[in-house]
Motif scaffolding. Structure first.
Motif, PDB file in Angstrom:
ATOM      1  N   ALA A 174       0.852  -1.186   0.000  1.00 20.52           N
ATOM      2  CA  ALA A 174       0.000   0.000   0.000  1.00 20.52           C
ATOM      3  C   ALA A 174       0.888   1.237   0.000  1.00 20.52           C
ATOM      4  CB  ALA A 174      -0.908   0.006   1.219  1.00 20.52           C
ATOM      5  N   LYS A 175       0.626   2.120  -0.935  1.00 19.48           N
ATOM      6  CA  LYS A 175       1.358   3.392  -1.040  1.00 19.48           C
ATOM      7  C   LYS A 175       0.354   4.522  -0.989  1.00 19.48           C
ATOM      8  CE  LYS A 175       5.347   1.454  -2.225  1.00 19.48           C
ATOM      9  NZ  LYS A 175       6.580   1.606  -1.497  1.00 19.48           N
ATOM     10  N   VAL A 176       0.813   5.669  -0.509  1.00 17.43           N
ATOM     11  CA  VAL A 176      -0.035   6.856  -0.494  1.00 17.43           C
ATOM     12  C   VAL A 176       0.715   7.970  -1.218  1.00 17.43           C
ATOM     13  CG1 VAL A 176       0.765   7.627   1.785  1.00 17.43           C
ATOM     14  CG2 VAL A 176      -1.422   8.387   0.954  1.00 17.43           C
ATOM     15  N   LEU A 177       0.000   8.678  -2.064  1.00 18.09           N
ATOM     16  CA  LEU A 177       0.561   9.839  -2.741  1.00 18.09           C
ATOM     17  C   LEU A 177       0.166  11.047  -1.909  1.00 18.09           C
ATOM     18  CD1 LEU A 177       2.056  10.753  -5.339  1.00 18.09           C
ATOM     19  CD2 LEU A 177      -0.184  11.270  -6.264  1.00 18.09           C
ATOM     20  N   ILE A 178       1.162  11.720  -1.340  1.00 23.00           N
ATOM     21  CA  ILE A 178       0.887  12.891  -0.507  1.00 23.00           C
ATOM     22  C   ILE A 178       1.342  14.139  -1.242  1.00 23.00           C
ATOM     23  CG2 ILE A 178       0.938  11.685   1.696  1.00 23.00           C
ATOM     24  CD1 ILE A 178       3.795  12.588   2.080  1.00 23.00           C
ATOM     25  N   GLY A 179       0.655  15.232  -1.000  1.00 20.95           N
ATOM     26  CA  GLY A 179       0.975  16.470  -1.680  1.00 20.95           C
ATOM     27  C   GLY A 179       1.179  17.614  -0.711  1.00 20.95           C
ATOM     28  N   VAL A 180       2.207  18.418  -0.964  1.00 16.11           N
ATOM     29  CA  VAL A 180       2.410  19.652  -0.206  1.00 16.11           C
ATOM     30  C   VAL A 180       1.452  20.665  -0.811  1.00 16.11           C
ATOM     31  CG1 VAL A 180       4.065  21.436   0.427  1.00 16.11           C
ATOM     32  CG2 VAL A 180       4.820  19.065   0.214  1.00 16.11           C
ATOM     33  N   ALA A 181       0.534  21.150   0.010  1.00 15.26           N
ATOM     34  CA  ALA A 181      -0.589  21.926  -0.514  1.00 15.26           C
ATOM     35  C   ALA A 181      -0.698  23.283   0.162  1.00 15.26           C
ATOM     36  CB  ALA A 181      -1.878  21.150  -0.309  1.00 15.26           C
ATOM     37  N   LYS A 182      -1.149  24.248  -0.634  1.00 16.80           N
ATOM     38  CA  LYS A 182      -1.439  25.591  -0.154  1.00 16.80           C
ATOM     39  C   LYS A 182      -2.929  25.818  -0.344  1.00 16.80           C
ATOM     40  CE  LYS A 182       2.039  28.772  -0.330  1.00 16.80           C
ATOM     41  NZ  LYS A 182       2.933  29.699  -0.978  1.00 16.80           N
ATOM     42  N   GLY A 183      -3.598  26.346   0.652  1.00 14.35           N
ATOM     43  CA  GLY A 183      -5.041  26.515   0.606  1.00 14.35           C
ATOM     44  C   GLY A 183      -5.500  27.494  -0.454  1.00 14.35           C
ATOM     45  N   LYS A 184      -6.635  27.186  -1.083  1.00 14.58           N
ATOM     46  CA  LYS A 184      -7.235  28.063  -2.084  1.00 14.58           C
ATOM     47  C   LYS A 184      -8.236  28.983  -1.406  1.00 14.58           C
ATOM     48  CE  LYS A 184      -7.263  25.205  -6.260  1.00 14.58           C
ATOM     49  NZ  LYS A 184      -8.134  24.577  -7.261  1.00 14.58           N
ATOM     50  N   HIS A 185      -8.364  30.178  -1.946  1.00 14.07           N
ATOM     51  CA  HIS A 185      -9.418  31.090  -1.520  1.00 14.07           C
ATOM     52  C   HIS A 185     -10.684  30.759  -2.306  1.00 14.07           C
ATOM     53  CE1 HIS A 185      -6.747  33.618   0.833  1.00 14.07           C
ATOM     54  NE2 HIS A 185      -5.883  33.588  -0.178  1.00 14.07           N
ATOM     55  N   VAL A 186     -11.807  31.313  -1.881  1.00 12.63           N
ATOM     56  CA  VAL A 186     -13.083  31.032  -2.540  1.00 12.63           C
ATOM     57  C   VAL A 186     -13.041  31.466  -4.005  1.00 12.63           C
ATOM     58  CG1 VAL A 186     -15.551  31.526  -2.512  1.00 12.63           C
ATOM     59  CG2 VAL A 186     -14.344  31.207  -0.380  1.00 12.63           C
ATOM     60  N   TYR A 187     -12.439  32.610  -4.292  1.00 14.08           N
ATOM     61  CA  TYR A 187     -12.403  33.071  -5.679  1.00 14.08           C
ATOM     62  C   TYR A 187     -11.517  32.176  -6.535  1.00 14.08           C
ATOM     63  CZ  TYR A 187      -8.230  35.513  -3.869  1.00 14.08           C
ATOM     64  OH  TYR A 187      -7.056  35.815  -3.278  1.00 14.08           O
ATOM     65  N   ASP A 188     -10.490  31.558  -5.964  1.00 14.50           N
ATOM     66  CA  ASP A 188      -9.675  30.608  -6.716  1.00 14.50           C
ATOM     67  C   ASP A 188     -10.492  29.370  -7.081  1.00 14.50           C
ATOM     68  OD1 ASP A 188      -7.363  32.147  -6.637  1.00 14.50           O
ATOM     69  OD2 ASP A 188      -6.761  31.325  -4.689  1.00 14.50           O
ATOM     70  N   LYS A 189     -11.319  28.924  -6.156  1.00 13.99           N
ATOM     71  CA  LYS A 189     -12.150  27.749  -6.418  1.00 13.99           C
ATOM     72  C   LYS A 189     -13.143  28.037  -7.527  1.00 13.99           C
ATOM     73  CE  LYS A 189     -11.906  26.203  -1.644  1.00 13.99           C
ATOM     74  NZ  LYS A 189     -12.659  25.918  -0.428  1.00 13.99           N
ATOM     75  N   ARG A 190     -13.732  29.242  -7.506  1.00 12.17           N
ATOM     76  CA  ARG A 190     -14.675  29.617  -8.557  1.00 12.17           C
ATOM     77  C   ARG A 190     -13.986  29.678  -9.912  1.00 12.17           C
ATOM     78  NH1 ARG A 190     -16.362  34.630  -6.263  1.00 12.17           N
ATOM     79  NH2 ARG A 190     -16.787  34.051  -4.145  1.00 12.17           N
ATOM     80  N   GLU A 191     -12.768  30.189  -9.932  1.00 14.93           N
ATOM     81  CA  GLU A 191     -11.998  30.280 -11.175  1.00 14.93           C
ATOM     82  C   GLU A 191     -11.708  28.884 -11.731  1.00 14.93           C
ATOM     83  OE1 GLU A 191     -10.591  32.351 -14.241  1.00 14.93           O
ATOM     84  OE2 GLU A 191     -11.373  33.318 -12.433  1.00 14.93           O
ATOM     85  N   THR A 192     -11.382  27.958 -10.858  1.00 17.18           N
ATOM     86  CA  THR A 192     -11.128  26.584 -11.286  1.00 17.18           C
ATOM     87  C   THR A 192     -12.375  25.962 -11.888  1.00 17.18           C
ATOM     88  OG1 THR A 192      -9.511  26.377  -9.514  1.00 17.18           O
ATOM     89  CG2 THR A 192     -10.266  24.344 -10.524  1.00 17.18           C
ATOM     90  N   LEU A 193     -13.524  26.196 -11.256  1.00 15.03           N
ATOM     91  CA  LEU A 193     -14.783  25.668 -11.778  1.00 15.03           C
ATOM     92  C   LEU A 193     -15.117  26.268 -13.144  1.00 15.03           C
ATOM     93  CD1 LEU A 193     -16.986  25.608  -8.565  1.00 15.03           C
ATOM     94  CD2 LEU A 193     -16.044  23.653  -9.793  1.00 15.03           C
TER      95      LEU A 193
END
Length: 157
Positions: free
Chosen positions: A122-141
């Motif tokens: 069993a392996k897990v892929l982990i990511g170093v992540a920076k939080g998105k703001h609400v407007y970033d999420k809307r832009e992605t959508l």
């Protein structure tokens, strides 16, 4: 006659954290092994796990997978595991140092992206992540919706 090589990448994925790519910008990824007990690996092979609220904590030079729910194995007995226990991640020392320095910066966390089997481990892929703001999420959508429309139009030509 040579054996056919087919892509087993999709069949070996046990769970994905789809919410992570929606909530975070993934800057860097690492592959880590997971120290599991016998009943845990059986539950993982049955795809009975949830990565949704999971994160990685680095303590005393070791990385731990926290808040990942692996259901109890149904055929297990009194030796069954605790579903929310912390699980040690198996990483190289250099990778642990990089994760520890990354987590110390403000607004950065480490999240599990997917769990899969590789050579029956069993392996897990982990990511170093920076939080998105609400407007970033809307832009992605919006981008995703535009790409779907372009694909739909191009499909007819």
């Amino acid at each position: 006659m040579a054996k056919k090589r087919h892509n087993q990448a999709d069949t070996n994925v046990m769970a994905t954290n789809r919410k992570a790519r929606h909530d975070y910008f993934i800057e860097q990824t690492y592959e880590a092994g997971i120290a599991l007990t016998g009943t845990e690996i059986k539950s993982v092979r049955n795809r009975r796990l949830n990565l949704k609220d999971g994160f990685v904590a680095v303590r005393a030079g070791e990385a731990y997978l926290m808040n990942v729910h692996i259901n109890e194995y149904t055929e297990g007995n009194q030796f069954n595991h605790d579903p929310l226990r912390r699980r040690k991640l198996l990483l190289h020392k250099q990778e642990l140092k990089r994760l520890a320095t990354a987590v110390q910066t403000k607004g950065v966390t480490v999240v599990p992206l997917k769990v899969y089997l590789k050579h029956n481990f069993a392996k897990v892929l982990i990511g170093v992540a920076k939080g998105k703001h609400v407007y970033d999420k809307r832009e992605t959508l919006k981008k995703r919706d535009q790409e779907r429309q372009i694909e739909r139009v191009m499909k007819h030509y």
